[in-house]
Design a protein around this motif. Structure first.
Motif, PDB file in Angstrom:
ATOM      1  N   LEU A   1      13.750  37.042   9.785  1.00 26.03           N
ATOM      2  CA  LEU A   1      14.551  35.964  10.367  1.00 26.03           C
ATOM      3  C   LEU A   1      14.939  34.965   9.284  1.00 26.03           C
ATOM      4  CD1 LEU A   1      12.671  35.277  13.728  1.00 26.03           C
ATOM      5  CD2 LEU A   1      14.697  36.661  13.318  1.00 26.03           C
TER       6      LEU A   1
ATOM      7  N   HIS B   1      -1.776  28.630  10.371  1.00 25.36           N
ATOM      8  CA  HIS B   1      -2.335  29.856  10.934  1.00 25.36           C
ATOM      9  C   HIS B   1      -1.222  30.785  11.380  1.00 25.36           C
ATOM     10  CE1 HIS B   1      -1.235  28.532  14.942  1.00 25.36           C
ATOM     11  NE2 HIS B   1      -1.703  27.359  14.608  1.00 25.36           N
ATOM     12  N   ARG B   2      -1.587  32.009  11.609  1.00 27.88           N
ATOM     13  CA  ARG B   2      -0.588  32.986  12.023  1.00 27.88           C
ATOM     14  C   ARG B   2      -0.157  32.688  13.450  1.00 27.88           C
ATOM     15  NH1 ARG B   2      -0.449  37.166   8.505  1.00 27.88           N
ATOM     16  NH2 ARG B   2       0.798  38.371   9.950  1.00 27.88           N
ATOM     17  N   GLY B   3       1.150  32.669  13.647  1.00 26.28           N
ATOM     18  CA  GLY B   3       1.666  32.450  14.992  1.00 26.28           C
ATOM     19  C   GLY B   3       1.854  33.769  15.696  1.00 26.28           C
ATOM     20  N   GLY B   4       2.146  33.702  16.995  1.00 25.79           N
ATOM     21  CA  GLY B   4       2.313  34.933  17.761  1.00 25.79           C
ATOM     22  C   GLY B   4       3.770  35.194  18.070  1.00 25.79           C
ATOM     23  N   TRP B   5       3.994  36.099  19.010  1.00 31.64           N
ATOM     24  CA  TRP B   5       5.357  36.466  19.383  1.00 31.64           C
ATOM     25  C   TRP B   5       6.102  35.305  20.014  1.00 31.64           C
ATOM     26  CZ3 TRP B   5       7.871  40.555  17.708  1.00 31.64           C
ATOM     27  CH2 TRP B   5       7.124  41.607  17.167  1.00 31.64           C
ATOM     28  N   TRP B   6       5.360  34.357  20.549  1.00 32.00           N
ATOM     29  CA  TRP B   6       5.990  33.184  21.132  1.00 32.00           C
ATOM     30  C   TRP B   6       6.805  32.445  20.050  1.00 32.00           C
ATOM     31  CZ3 TRP B   6       5.699  27.843  20.542  1.00 32.00           C
ATOM     32  CH2 TRP B   6       6.249  27.113  21.603  1.00 32.00           C
ATOM     33  N   HIS B   7       6.211  32.386  18.849  1.00 29.99           N
ATOM     34  CA  HIS B   7       6.921  31.746  17.732  1.00 29.99           C
ATOM     35  C   HIS B   7       8.148  32.549  17.320  1.00 29.99           C
ATOM     36  CE1 HIS B   7       3.079  29.477  16.976  1.00 29.99           C
ATOM     37  NE2 HIS B   7       3.992  28.545  16.988  1.00 29.99           N
ATOM     38  N   THR B   8       8.008  33.874  17.390  1.00 32.86           N
ATOM     39  CA  THR B   8       9.159  34.724  17.061  1.00 32.86           C
ATOM     40  C   THR B   8      10.318  34.421  17.995  1.00 32.86           C
ATOM     41  OG1 THR B   8       7.584  36.409  16.412  1.00 32.86           O
ATOM     42  CG2 THR B   8       9.882  37.098  16.656  1.00 32.86           C
TER      43      THR B   8
ATOM     44  N   TYR C   1       9.420  24.906  10.373  1.00 30.96           N
ATOM     45  CA  TYR C   1       9.146  25.876  11.436  1.00 30.96           C
ATOM     46  C   TYR C   1       8.813  27.249  10.857  1.00 30.96           C
ATOM     47  CZ  TYR C   1       9.156  28.490  15.671  1.00 30.96           C
ATOM     48  OH  TYR C   1       8.741  29.284  16.695  1.00 30.96           O
ATOM     49  N   PHE C   2       9.612  27.666   9.864  1.00 33.98           N
ATOM     50  CA  PHE C   2       9.417  29.010   9.325  1.00 33.98           C
ATOM     51  C   PHE C   2       8.275  29.078   8.316  1.00 33.98           C
ATOM     52  CE2 PHE C   2      13.439  29.713  11.335  1.00 33.98           C
ATOM     53  CZ  PHE C   2      13.318  31.027  11.760  1.00 33.98           C
TER      54      PHE C   2
ATOM     55  N   ARG D   1       5.273  28.739   9.322  1.00 35.57           N
ATOM     56  CA  ARG D   1       4.295  29.558  10.038  1.00 35.57           C
ATOM     57  C   ARG D   1       4.585  31.016   9.761  1.00 35.57           C
ATOM     58  NH1 ARG D   1       6.050  26.005  13.885  1.00 35.57           N
ATOM     59  NH2 ARG D   1       4.486  24.695  14.883  1.00 35.57           N
ATOM     60  N   ARG D   2       3.510  31.792   9.725  1.00 35.76           N
ATOM     61  CA  ARG D   2       3.749  33.238   9.639  1.00 35.76           C
ATOM     62  C   ARG D   2       3.642  33.811  11.030  1.00 35.76           C
ATOM     63  NH1 ARG D   2       0.535  32.934   5.386  1.00 35.76           N
ATOM     64  NH2 ARG D   2       1.734  32.588   3.504  1.00 35.76           N
ATOM     65  N   PHE D   3       4.704  34.425  11.494  1.00 36.86           N
ATOM     66  CA  PHE D   3       4.668  35.075  12.799  1.00 36.86           C
ATOM     67  C   PHE D   3       5.446  36.373  12.672  1.00 36.86           C
ATOM     68  CE2 PHE D   3       7.836  31.605  12.820  1.00 36.86           C
ATOM     69  CZ  PHE D   3       9.006  32.330  12.944  1.00 36.86           C
ATOM     70  N   PRO D   4       5.315  37.269  13.640  1.00 33.52           N
ATOM     71  CA  PRO D   4       5.999  38.556  13.519  1.00 33.52           C
ATOM     72  C   PRO D   4       7.487  38.356  13.239  1.00 33.52           C
ATOM     73  CG  PRO D   4       4.564  38.560  15.438  1.00 33.52           C
ATOM     74  CD  PRO D   4       4.517  37.173  14.881  1.00 33.52           C
ATOM     75  N   LEU D   5       8.014  39.071  12.280  1.00 38.24           N
ATOM     76  CA  LEU D   5       9.433  39.051  11.904  1.00 38.24           C
ATOM     77  C   LEU D   5       9.870  37.765  11.194  1.00 38.24           C
ATOM     78  CD1 LEU D   5      11.198  40.674  15.018  1.00 38.24           C
ATOM     79  CD2 LEU D   5      10.492  41.766  12.890  1.00 38.24           C
ATOM     80  N   SER D   6       8.934  36.863  10.870  1.00 35.92           N
ATOM     81  CA  SER D   6       9.374  35.582  10.289  1.00 35.92           C
ATOM     82  C   SER D   6      10.145  35.794   8.990  1.00 35.92           C
ATOM     83  CB  SER D   6       8.190  34.640  10.068  1.00 35.92           C
ATOM     84  OG  SER D   6       7.260  35.207   9.182  1.00 35.92           O
TER      85      SER D   6
ATOM     86  N   VAL E   1      11.032  31.622  19.570  1.00 35.95           N
ATOM     87  CA  VAL E   1      11.693  30.361  19.202  1.00 35.95           C
ATOM     88  C   VAL E   1      12.499  30.552  17.918  1.00 35.95           C
ATOM     89  CG1 VAL E   1      11.340  27.942  18.580  1.00 35.95           C
ATOM     90  CG2 VAL E   1       9.919  29.002  20.346  1.00 35.95           C
ATOM     91  N   GLY E   2      11.933  31.322  16.966  1.00 30.67           N
ATOM     92  CA  GLY E   2      12.638  31.603  15.714  1.00 30.67           C
ATOM     93  C   GLY E   2      13.961  32.304  15.973  1.00 30.67           C
TER      94      GLY E   2
END
Lengths: 305, 270
Positions: A118, B4-11, A107-108, A110-115, B13-14
């Motif tokens: 977290l 690919h880069r995910g969005g805030w939606w992924h954040t 899951y991590f 992926r690069r997403f904001p704050l990854s 769930v994270g």
């Protein structure tokens, strides 16, 4: 391995002194390994054949008893239970840690904001001292006032309050779950590192051929991750089989030996019953078991690799 | 396998995953700030903050926290003094039995702590090392030394040989080369080894339990264990101690998170 040896043109008498000096770099470490790993193993093998109790500390005598310690340890009613518990604890913990750790790592990925933030916070449960984890979970799993049972109670249709750590049928499961929780960050971090090393263009190429999702995992991720997976599982095996602190902190091996493992029983024999000879005998069995497993594991992997 | 880069939606769930995994850590902090004891249910959020638990914890366990600190720092110093030269020798000197030493280090990881403790107890008893800071430092280094050797060796092996050869040519002996050329280049690996050695020693419970028998030298891990007797009357003090015992880990994670991640990976793989 890089080789930064002296260039050979340096004169030979100086070289000999140099070699002796180089040797000194390694001497303290070798001495330490001998004193703190070699000596204990040899001493335990010897103690396993001796009647070594508190009396020994006063009289200095530890009579030879042949295989009596081994037959006492293996014949004891706790032994079968401890062997089974060790197997269930080790296999259950490793399976859970690995599967959940891999899921988190994927899951991590992926690069997403704050990854990044977290992901580093995820390490916390692993950095906290294990005895602290035991203390926290003791209170979460408490039968009467624990957080878990309070959540369960509030669910419709549930009115039982399981004694997670006090019932003989649940305690081992609870201990395994807590150990899985402790192990997830370590598994996730290492597997994440392994995933980072897989070149992304492989996935792009595979996607052109229609391999996405599960297929991409099956044919690209898993085979390329295998070396890292092997390391994670082997380390997990070697560390889990000898866990003592977590179990002592949660249940002290109880209730009625339902969470007693070879390692905790060895502790119990030596430091609660002060029969160091029997404790050593059980410790020796534990060493042999972990060496055998590690060896078989390495063999199996060499064949498939 | 989306790279690919995910969005805030992924954040979101994270954060959810993290919330589930970190609930026990939250619960520790929450209980530590409550006034209540185990007689009542702990509120889900600490609305009436109380430092009662912390006062009690510092009163009962302050000395043990200090002991843990001394033992952990001592273990770091001792482990690095032993491990760093050995790692350098294994990475850069042509030593015939280097592979045997490496194998011994790997096999040593399979020796259960309880076996070491069992044998050390009688040896320590004879040598007067029971209940001593020195005895705990020596025993706690069993986790740090092999680990530090492996991390440092992996790092030193990747140093450019040309730099070290240049020092040789300039006439520096192995000791000078090691101290003034190699060690400064290994700063990151040294920090990472020190960090883990500290955490191992700080978290040690087994040696504290087996190699100390009186109050004289008692690390906080053993303090928590004695708190956890069969019946715990005051969970907020126990959890306040737990928070205090976790602080080094929290601080280190914040200050040095890149070393933590790097150390975990190198230490395990190489």
């Amino acid at each position: 391995m890089a080789d930064a040896r002296l260039p050979s043109r340096i004169s030979s008498p100086g070289r000999r002194g140099q070699r002796a000096l180089e040797f000194l770099f390694l001497v303290p470490a070798v001495a330490y390994l001998v004193l703190f790993f070699g000596y204990p193993v040899v001493k335990n093998v010897v103690m396993g054949f001796q009647e070594y109790t508190t009396k020994t500390f006063y009289t200095g005598e530890a009579p030879w008893v042949g295989l009596a310690n081994y037959s006492a340890v293996i014949g004891s009613s706790v032994f079968d239970r401890a062997v089974l518990n060790t197997a269930l604890f080790t296999v259950g913990s490793i399976a859970g840690q690995f599967v959940l750790g891999l899921a988190v790592a994927l899951y991590f990925r992926r690069r997403f904001p704050l990854s990044g933030v977290l992901r580093s916070l995820l390490l916390l449960p692993w950095l906290v001292p294990i005895i602290v984890s035991s203390a926290i979970w003791r209170w979460i799993l408490d039968q009467d006032n624990g957080a878990l049972n309070r959540v369960l109670e509030s669910l419709p249709g549930v009115d039982a309050r399981p004694g997670w750590l006090s019932s003989t049928s649940l305690a081992l499961i609870a201990v395994i779950v807590v150990n899985i929780w402790i192990g997830i960050p370590f598994n996730a971090t290492i597997l994440h590192g392994g995933l980072q090393d897989i070149p992304p263009d492989l996935y792009e190429a595979a996607a052109l051929d229609g391999a996405r999702g599960w297929k991409a995992f099956r044919y690209i991720t898993w085979p390329l991750l295998r070396p890292v997976v092997n390391v994670v599982l082997l380390l997990g095996l070697v560390y889990t089989i000898k866990v003592v602190d977590l179990i002592l902190g949660l249940t002290r091996g109880g209730p009625a030996n339902s969470t007693q493992t070879i390692a905790t029983q060895s502790y119990h024999l030596s430091f609660a019953e002060f029969d160091f000879g029997q404790g050593a005998a059980l410790g020796n069995i534990l060493i042999v078991v972990s060496m055998v497993f590690a060896f078989l594991y390495l063999r199996a992997n060499r064949r498939t690799a | 396998m989306n790279l690919h880069r995910g969005g805030w939606w992924h954040t979101a769930v994270g954060v959810l995953i993290l919330a589930v995994l970190l609930f026990p850590v939250y619960w520790m902090a929450n209980v530590s700030l409550q006034t209540s004891s185990s007689a009542e249910q702990t509120p889900w959020i600490p609305l009436h903050l109380s430092l009662h638990g912390y006062r009690q914890a510092l009163h009962d366990q302050g000395g043990h926290l200090l002991t843990s600190l001394i033992v952990a720092v001592g273990t770091v110093v001792f482990s690095l003094l032993i491990a760093a030269p050995a790692a350098y020798a294994l990475a850069h000197f042509k030593i015939r039995f280097a592979n045997a030493v490496l194998l011994a280090i790997l096999v040593s990881q399979m020796v259960p702590g309880i076996v070491v403790a069992n044998a050390l107890y009688s040896a320590y008893n004879d040598l007067g090392l029971l209940n001593s800071v020195g005895g705990l430092i020596l025993a706690d280094s069993t986790a740090g030394i092999p680990f530090a050797i492996l991390i440092l060796r992996a790092f030193m092996g990747s140093l450019p040989t040309s730099v070290i050869e240049a020092a040789w040519v300039d006439g520096a002996g192995p000791i000078r080369t090691f101290v003034s050329v190699v060690l400064p280049m290994c700063r990151n690996a040294l920090v990472s080894s020190a960090l883990f050695t500290f955490l191992f020693a700080w978290g040690d419970f087994l040696f504290a339990l087996t190699l100390t028998t009186t109050e004289d030298v008692r690390p906080v891990t053993l303090g928590i264990y004695t708190y956890l007797g069969s019946y715990v009357p005051d969970w907020s003090s126990v959890m306040a101690t737990a928070v205090l015992a976790s602080l080094p880990a929290l601080v280190l994670l914040m200050v040095a998170q890149r070393y933590v991640a790097a150390g975990t990976t190198t230490g395990a793989i190489k």
